[in-house]
Motif scaffolding. Structure first.
Motif, PDB file in Angstrom:
ATOM      1  N   LEU A  77      39.132-126.901 -51.188  1.00  0.00           N
ATOM      2  CA  LEU A  77      40.401-127.424 -50.689  1.00  0.00           C
ATOM      3  C   LEU A  77      40.316-128.928 -50.489  1.00  0.00           C
ATOM      4  O   LEU A  77      39.242-129.486 -50.256  1.00  0.00           O
ATOM      5  N   ALA A  85      42.363-117.190 -47.407  1.00  0.00           N
ATOM      6  CA  ALA A  85      43.228-116.348 -48.237  1.00  0.00           C
ATOM      7  C   ALA A  85      44.641-116.919 -48.276  1.00  0.00           C
ATOM      8  O   ALA A  85      45.046-117.679 -47.401  1.00  0.00           O
ATOM      9  N   ARG A  86      45.376-116.534 -49.303  1.00  0.00           N
ATOM     10  CA  ARG A  86      46.737-117.062 -49.447  1.00  0.00           C
ATOM     11  C   ARG A  86      47.673-116.514 -48.378  1.00  0.00           C
ATOM     12  O   ARG A  86      48.730-117.096 -48.128  1.00  0.00           O
ATOM     13  N   ASP A  87      47.278-115.412 -47.738  1.00  0.00           N
ATOM     14  CA  ASP A  87      48.124-114.879 -46.661  1.00  0.00           C
ATOM     15  C   ASP A  87      47.860-115.570 -45.330  1.00  0.00           C
ATOM     16  O   ASP A  87      48.419-115.186 -44.303  1.00  0.00           O
ATOM     17  N   GLY A  88      46.997-116.595 -45.319  1.00  0.00           N
ATOM     18  CA  GLY A  88      46.734-117.366 -44.117  1.00  0.00           C
ATOM     19  C   GLY A  88      45.495-116.938 -43.351  1.00  0.00           C
ATOM     20  O   GLY A  88      45.060-117.654 -42.435  1.00  0.00           O
ATOM     21  N   THR A  93      42.699-124.552 -38.549  1.00  0.00           N
ATOM     22  CA  THR A  93      41.712-123.868 -39.400  1.00  0.00           C
ATOM     23  C   THR A  93      40.317-124.034 -38.829  1.00  0.00           C
ATOM     24  O   THR A  93      39.539-123.069 -38.762  1.00  0.00           O
ATOM     25  N   ASP A 137      42.458-112.926 -52.545  1.00  0.00           N
ATOM     26  CA  ASP A 137      43.197-113.973 -53.258  1.00  0.00           C
ATOM     27  C   ASP A 137      43.216-115.232 -52.400  1.00  0.00           C
ATOM     28  O   ASP A 137      43.805-115.250 -51.315  1.00  0.00           O
ATOM     29  N   GLY A 138      42.548-116.275 -52.869  1.00  0.00           N
ATOM     30  CA  GLY A 138      42.493-117.525 -52.125  1.00  0.00           C
ATOM     31  C   GLY A 138      41.389-118.419 -52.637  1.00  0.00           C
ATOM     32  O   GLY A 138      40.932-118.268 -53.777  1.00  0.00           O
ATOM     33  N   GLN A 139      40.948-119.352 -51.796  1.00  0.00           N
ATOM     34  CA  GLN A 139      39.901-120.295 -52.184  1.00  0.00           C
ATOM     35  C   GLN A 139      38.966-120.556 -51.012  1.00  0.00           C
ATOM     36  O   GLN A 139      39.378-120.486 -49.847  1.00  0.00           O
TER      37      GLN A 139
END
Length: 483
Positions: free
Chosen positions: A322, A360-363, A331, A315-317
């Motif tokens: 971005l 990911a959305r969890d970093g 990052t 789950d993310g991009q």
């Protein structure tokens, strides 16, 4: 659809036709002499045995097209009937015309080849090959093998059992491939990409039962991406590769081999299956090296001549989706740390564009898509990875921030290693396009050159003094476009 496979077959057909025309035009006597040698050997066999290969090939070339035409008309496949017969007729006429042009002087060993009305070519073979090339998407594996054996047997028949040698056999096959591929390219062939039901069945054979799966609107160069959910609610990402993807990869590598030097490319794998297994191996190797990358769940064949790789869904991009301000220095440092860890294990990713860096959305930051990667990579490939990452981040975060992040990770020595590879055709297509649009390549090269303290080349030590007045008035092209 007009597929890359048809284009690749057209190019192969043109090459084979050119070789065949050269043999027919300039080496007819050599081919005829080889036929005579083999014919003298096969004459030791009884006449009825010598007749078997010739009869088998002749019956196959005559009966198979008849049966195919009857079946196509019976099932009202009128478009396919038209395409197959058009390819066969064009190849038949093309074989007759080209060979007539190339064989104005008959081989001295067989002067009766023309006086007796015998032919030194087999236009039926050309038509048969063209029909097979057009019909490959529709044919099962057994039918393809039968066609291949028929063509191979026709060569043996020509070589050792024909009274008059078909010295234009190579040209006949080349014309058949060319005409069949040209008709398929112009009129189109069925899309051989697996359908949704075939993907679900292929995953089920590996114990992965899907609740739903649909095409994914993501950048997955060289494959067709799908996203789905398993019956127990886990997300899954599927890459599907078929013969069209492999054909495009072969043409890509052939272009680089012909027009570029020092690309570091390996030869294409022997089959689509080996290519998929190579990507699976690299993904597992990256995981073993501690690189965050989606877990490989399975590899499976699917549909007609296609394969899939299934990974856990994240789950993310990807970073290319971005906003520039969302890509922090932390990052960038994480990306460089992962790439350096990968290089410490001798692996070159070879496609370090932002689409293959996934936040990911969890970093966590994931490195994905090892389809072009190499194990035991050379220093050239490892340096190219450094240049690719520099060049792909610069248009998004700016030249200074991109070089700052690289310098923190690899220092001046690493920048010096990357500098020679900061040129357009050392970089991937997406990165090259982004640099061209932003106009940053020369700026990036200059900044890296300054930070790495790369000395100016000593031109006076290699160029005669008398030549310098001429060089002084000549326009010098930018180093950024030298390959």
């Amino acid at each position: 659809m007009r597929s890359p496979t048809s284009l690749l077959r057209l190019l192969v057909g043109l090459v084979v036709t050119a070789i065949g025309a050269l043999i027919t035009w300039r080496f007819a006597n050599t081919a005829a002499a080889m036929n005579r040698d083999w014919e003298q050997l096969t004459h030791l066999l009884p006449a009825w045995i010598r007749a078997i290969p010739t009869v088998m090939v002749a019956l196959t070339l005559l009966l198979v097209p008849l049966v195919v035409n009857v079946q196509l008309l019976r099932f009202r496949r009128f478009r396919l009937w038209t395409v197959v017969n058009l390819a066969a007729v064009v190849a038949f006429v093309g074989s007759e015309a080209l060979v007539a042009l190339m064989t104005r002087n008959p081989p001295s060993l067989f002067p009766h080849a023309y006086s007796s009305g015998s032919s030194v070519n087999d236009p039926l073979l050309s038509g048969f090959v063209a029909a097979v090339v057009v019909g490959i998407p529709y044919l099962p594996g057994s039918a393809r093998r039968l066609a291949s054996w028929t063509i191979a047997l026709s060569f043996l028949t020509t070589l050792g059992f024909a009274e008059v040698p078909a010295i234009a056999w190579v040209a006949d096959v080349g014309i058949g491939i060319t005409c069949g591929a040209a008709v398929a390219l112009i009129l189109g062939t069925p899309d051989t990409a697996p359908e949704r039901s075939e993907l679900i069945a292929g995953l089920a054979r590996s114990g992965i039962h899907m609740a739903d799966i649909a095409p994914a609107a993501v950048d997955a160069r060289g494959s067709t991406p799908w996203l789905g959910t398993t019956s127990d609610g886990h997300p899954i990402f599927v890459k599907v590769l078929n013969q069209d993807n492999r054909s495009a990869d072969i043409m890509f590598r052939a272009f680089r081999a012909l027009f570029l030097r020092n690309t570091g490319d390996e030869r294409p794998t022997s089959s689509l299956k080996r290519s998929v297994e190579h990507e699976a191996l690299l993904s597992l190797r990256a995981t073993a090296a501690g690189i965050p990358t989606p877990e490989l769940l399975t590899v499976s064949d699917v549909g007609n001549d296609a394969m899939l790789l299934a990974f856990e869904g994240i789950d993310g991009q990807s970073l290319d989706r971005l906003e520039p301000e969302a890509i922090s220095d932390a990052t960038l440092d994480t990306v460089w740390a992962q790439v350096l860890r990968l290089q410490a294990h001798g692996v070159a990713h070879r496609d370090l564009r932002l689409a293959n860096l996934f936040a990911a959305r969890d970093g966590r930051l994931y490195l994905i898509d090892f389809g072009f990667a190499e194990l035991a990579a050379s220093e050239l490939l490892l340096a190219t990875d450094l240049a690719e990452l520099l060049a792909s981040t610069a248009p998004v975060v700016g030249t200074r921030r991109a070089v700052d992040a690289a310098e923190r990770a690899i220092g001046a020595d690493g920048l010096a290693r990357a500098f020679p590879r900061l040129q357009p055709y050392s970089l991937g297509g997406a990165t090259r396009a982004a640099l061209k649009e932003s106009g940053q390549l020369q700026e990036l090269r200059s900044e890296v050159e300054r930070r790495a303290h790369i000395p100016e080349p000593d031109y006076h030590g290699t160029v005669p003094t008398a030549v310098w007045p001429l060089i002084a008035i000549m326009p010098v092209p930018s180093l950024a476009f030298r390959t």
